[in-house]
Structures are given as C-alpha cells and as structure tokens.
Design a protein around this motif. Structure first.
Motif, PDB file in Angstrom:
ATOM      1  N   LEU A 209       1.658 -35.344   8.517  1.00  0.00           N
ATOM      2  CA  LEU A 209       1.099 -34.303   9.385  1.00  0.00           C
ATOM      3  C   LEU A 209       1.674 -32.816   9.577  1.00  0.00           C
ATOM      4  CD1 LEU A 209      -1.066 -33.620  11.756  1.00  0.00           C
ATOM      5  CD2 LEU A 209       0.968 -34.765  13.284  1.00  0.00           C
ATOM      6  N   ILE A 213       0.584 -29.207   8.122  1.00  0.00           N
ATOM      7  CA  ILE A 213       0.416 -27.947   8.982  1.00  0.00           C
ATOM      8  C   ILE A 213       1.271 -27.013   8.452  1.00  0.00           C
ATOM      9  CG2 ILE A 213       1.141 -27.286  11.188  1.00  0.00           C
ATOM     10  CD1 ILE A 213       0.402 -30.016  12.232  1.00  0.00           C
ATOM     11  N   SER A 251      -0.710 -38.482  17.226  1.00  0.00           N
ATOM     12  CA  SER A 251      -1.083 -37.160  16.173  1.00  0.00           C
ATOM     13  C   SER A 251      -1.701 -36.019  17.046  1.00  0.00           C
ATOM     14  CB  SER A 251      -1.942 -37.678  15.146  1.00  0.00           C
ATOM     15  OG  SER A 251      -3.224 -38.308  15.742  1.00  0.00           O
ATOM     16  N   THR A 255       0.139 -32.741  16.763  1.00  0.00           N
ATOM     17  CA  THR A 255      -0.261 -31.523  15.864  1.00  0.00           C
ATOM     18  C   THR A 255       0.001 -30.216  16.936  1.00  0.00           C
ATOM     19  OG1 THR A 255      -2.126 -32.863  14.810  1.00  0.00           O
ATOM     20  CG2 THR A 255      -2.461 -30.617  15.202  1.00  0.00           C
ATOM     21  N   ARG A 259       2.182 -27.061  15.440  1.00  0.00           N
ATOM     22  CA  ARG A 259       1.609 -25.970  14.762  1.00  0.00           C
ATOM     23  C   ARG A 259       2.188 -24.864  15.803  1.00  0.00           C
ATOM     24  NH1 ARG A 259      -4.025 -27.119  15.967  1.00  0.00           N
ATOM     25  NH2 ARG A 259      -4.119 -27.694  13.677  1.00  0.00           N
TER      26      ARG A 259
END
Length: 377
Positions: A209, A213, A251, A255, A259
């Motif tokens: 993940l 990103i 998740s 995220t 980010r």
C-alpha cells in the motif's frame, strides 16, 4: 522478622490483582531491602502468574523469533536493575485500550483462535514491481511479498498487539526502583517484544500500500527511497494509533495517513529548495527562474547545497547561527527576527544586524570565487 510477599491468586492481568500486589508490597514495612528483592526476584514466580495464555501455541512462533533479542536480567547487577527500572518508568506504554482487556480470562480468548498467516510469495512481489511501470529496482519486490490480511486476521493481530501492550502496562505500574524485579522487567520486555512482532506482521502486509501511494509522488526532487522510508514510518505510526474496534478496515485509515505524509514531505522539500534559492539570490548569484521545474538536476542541486554549506562553515559560530536563522536554513524551520536572535545571543538588536551584514559580505566574497559553470550546463 520478615513478611513474604505472596502473589495473588488472581491473574496478573486483572486490575484486582494489581491492587492486591501493591497493597501487600506497601504493608511489608518490616522487610529488609535485600529480602524484598529476593522475594520478588524469583524468576519463576511472575512468569508463572502471567497467565497460561503466554504459553499458547499461537505465540510459539513469536516467542521463538524474539528470544535471541531479549535481555538477560538474571546476570544483571542491582545498580543496573535500578537504572533499567527507572528508564522503564520514564516511558509510557501506549496502546489502544479495550474494556475487555480487564477480564482475567481475556488472554485465553485472544489467543484461542488460529491466526493462519500465509507464507510470503517472492514471485508476487516481483510481479507487482514489474507492473508498476516505474524504473525501480526489482529487489523492491521483497516489500510486497507478504500476502494481504483477511479482515478477521487483521482484527486478531490488532487485538493481540494491544492486549500484549496492555499487559506490559499493568506490570509497569508495579515497578519500584527501590525494589527492582528481574522477573517483572523481563516479563515487560517480553510482552512489548511480542506486541512488536504482531505489529510487524501488520506492517509487512501493508507495505505494498505504501509502495503504490508514494510512487505517485516521485520526481527529480523527491527520490523514491526518501518517500518510501517516510511512508513506512507513517505506516508504523498508523498501526499504533488504529482502533480496530470501530469496525473499519485498516487500509482505509492507512491510505489517508501515508498519502498525507507523502504530500507533507513533498511540500517541505519544495519549501527548503525555495529557501536555499532565495539565499543564493541574496548573495547575488545569478540563478534565473526560467524552467524552474526542470532547469536543475538533483545532482546539481545537491552540489549547490554542498557548496553553500562549505561557505557557511567559513563563518564564525555567531555569524553562522544568524545566517541560518535569518534565512531558515538547516534545522531552522522559521525565519527568526533580529530581536529574537538578540535575546538568544545576549546582545543588542543592532549588533545582530551588524553581524548579519558582515556575514553576508563574507559570503558574497566567497561566492564570487566559486566556479558554478558546471552547474549551469
């Protein structure tokens, strides 16, 4: 006459047991310090009362993995035990609490169901990197080898991690520097190490993940390695702060955290470049803004920073501090006023201005001797 301290029949994880043990310790006023240490220092006493769950088959792999890294408290002198106890008391153990953790039988429930983590797949990691479309080393596929977690596995890992930290916090509250306990220190360290083992399994399963990103933010000024390392640190913080009991998938939360962290890193790098460019322009170095996004490569950019650092090193201590603070270079994140610097240095505001002018003149003279021809090609 001495009074022995018996361990309560209540499991150590319960709040009632904590209160009973503390009361017995406080009521043994006639006991000598040596006797107190000997009674509480029996290696087999506290681990035996830690709960049968610590010997559950579900913890066998984790216990094997952490064993080589645990401290040998048995061979430790009393002074060192006291020092370790004080260090442990200075650092809070952070975790996401749950009212069910106070249940004396909760450990058996938490470690009753099999976790059944799948083995890492090397081919899967290499395939993810090759499909990324980026010119990245194939060895980065190792970051994506761990399979994704099922929802129930994710909940179990978060529950176990926080339960183990809760147990460590319970024992930490019973530490006493005047009566250090080898067994209790060892148990706290074991609980924390087991919690970190479970945390690492969550991090491994979510590294892809982070990979997906941060690669979107990579450019000439923001290298992949830097963004990736910052992203992994952000992921670890997200694991430690995630409340699994709210019913959301990790998740979704991770995220946003990763980010936001990548965006912040890019913005800070851009601000740092602007500060340095502004400082160079103030020294009358002719650097134009034409094609500012692509006119200077990262190699030439690092060369500029290196040469600026070399020139700053030629200044004396006060001049260097003033220039860095006035132009927000290095560790200084904000531009400092003349008055703020005067207060820090214990001199007048006018004297700070004079030192700044003198330092700028030195830098201009040094800049006139620096050959920047190769940086302009």
């Amino acid at each position: 006459m001495t009074t022995s301290i018996s361990i309560s029949s209540e499991p150590v994880g319960s709040e009632l047991a904590v209160a009973k043990i503390r009361h017995q310790a406080n009521s043994s006023g006639g006991e000598s310090a040596a006797d107190a240490i000997r009674h509480e220092d029996e290696p087999a006493v506290i681990p035996a009362r830690a709960g049968g769950w610590i010997r559950a088959s579900e913890l066998a792999a984790a216990l094997t993995a952490i064993e080589p890294y645990l401290t040998d408290y048995e061979a430790m002198e009393k002074d060192e035990l006291v020092r370790r106890t004080k260090i442990q008391l200075r650092h809070e153990i952070s975790f996401i609490g749950n009212k069910e953790f106070a249940d004396s039988k909760r450990g058996e429930v938490v470690f009753a169901s099999p976790l059944e983590l799948a083995e890492p797949k090397t081919a899967a990691g290499a395939r993810i990197v090759s499909r990324s479309g980026s010119d990245l080393p194939i060895h980065l596929g190792r970051l994506c080898e761990a399979p994704l977690l099922k929802p129930e596995q994710e909940v179990m890992l978060f529950q176990r991690m926080n339960f183990l930290l809760h147990q460590a916090a319970v024992h930490r509250r019973l530490l006493n520097p005047k009566r250090p306990s080898r067994a209790r220190l060892a148990l706290i360290e074991r609980f924390i190490a087991l919690a970190h083992w479970h945390r690492d399994r969550i991090v491994e399963a979510n590294l892809r993940l982070v990979f997906s990103i941060v690669k979107k933010f990579v450019n000439g000024n923001n290298p992949f390695d830097e963004l990736l390392s910052d992203g992994i640190v952000a992921l670890i913080r997200a694991v430690e702060k995630f409340d699994y009991d709210r019913g959301f998938r990790f998740s979704t939360y991770a995220t946003q955290v990763v980010r936001r962290n990548a965006y912040r890193t890019v913005v800070l790098n851009q601000q740092e470049r602007q500060k340095v460019m502004g400082g160079l322009q103030d020294m009358n170095l002719e650097l134009t803004d034409e094609g500012s996004e692509s006119s200077i490569s990262e190699t030439r950019w690092h060369e500029l920073r290196r040469r600026l650092a070399e020139m700053l090193d030629e200044l004396d201590r006060r001049e260097k501090l003033i220039i860095r603070a006035r132009f927000s270079l290095g560790p200084h994140r904000k531009v400092r006023t003349l008055q703020a610097l005067a207060d820090r240095l214990g001199i007048s505001k006018e004297r700070v201005r004079q030192l700044e002018s003198r330092a700028m003149e030195k830098l201009r003279l040094m800049a006139s001797d620096v050959c920047l021809a190769e940086l302009e090609s």
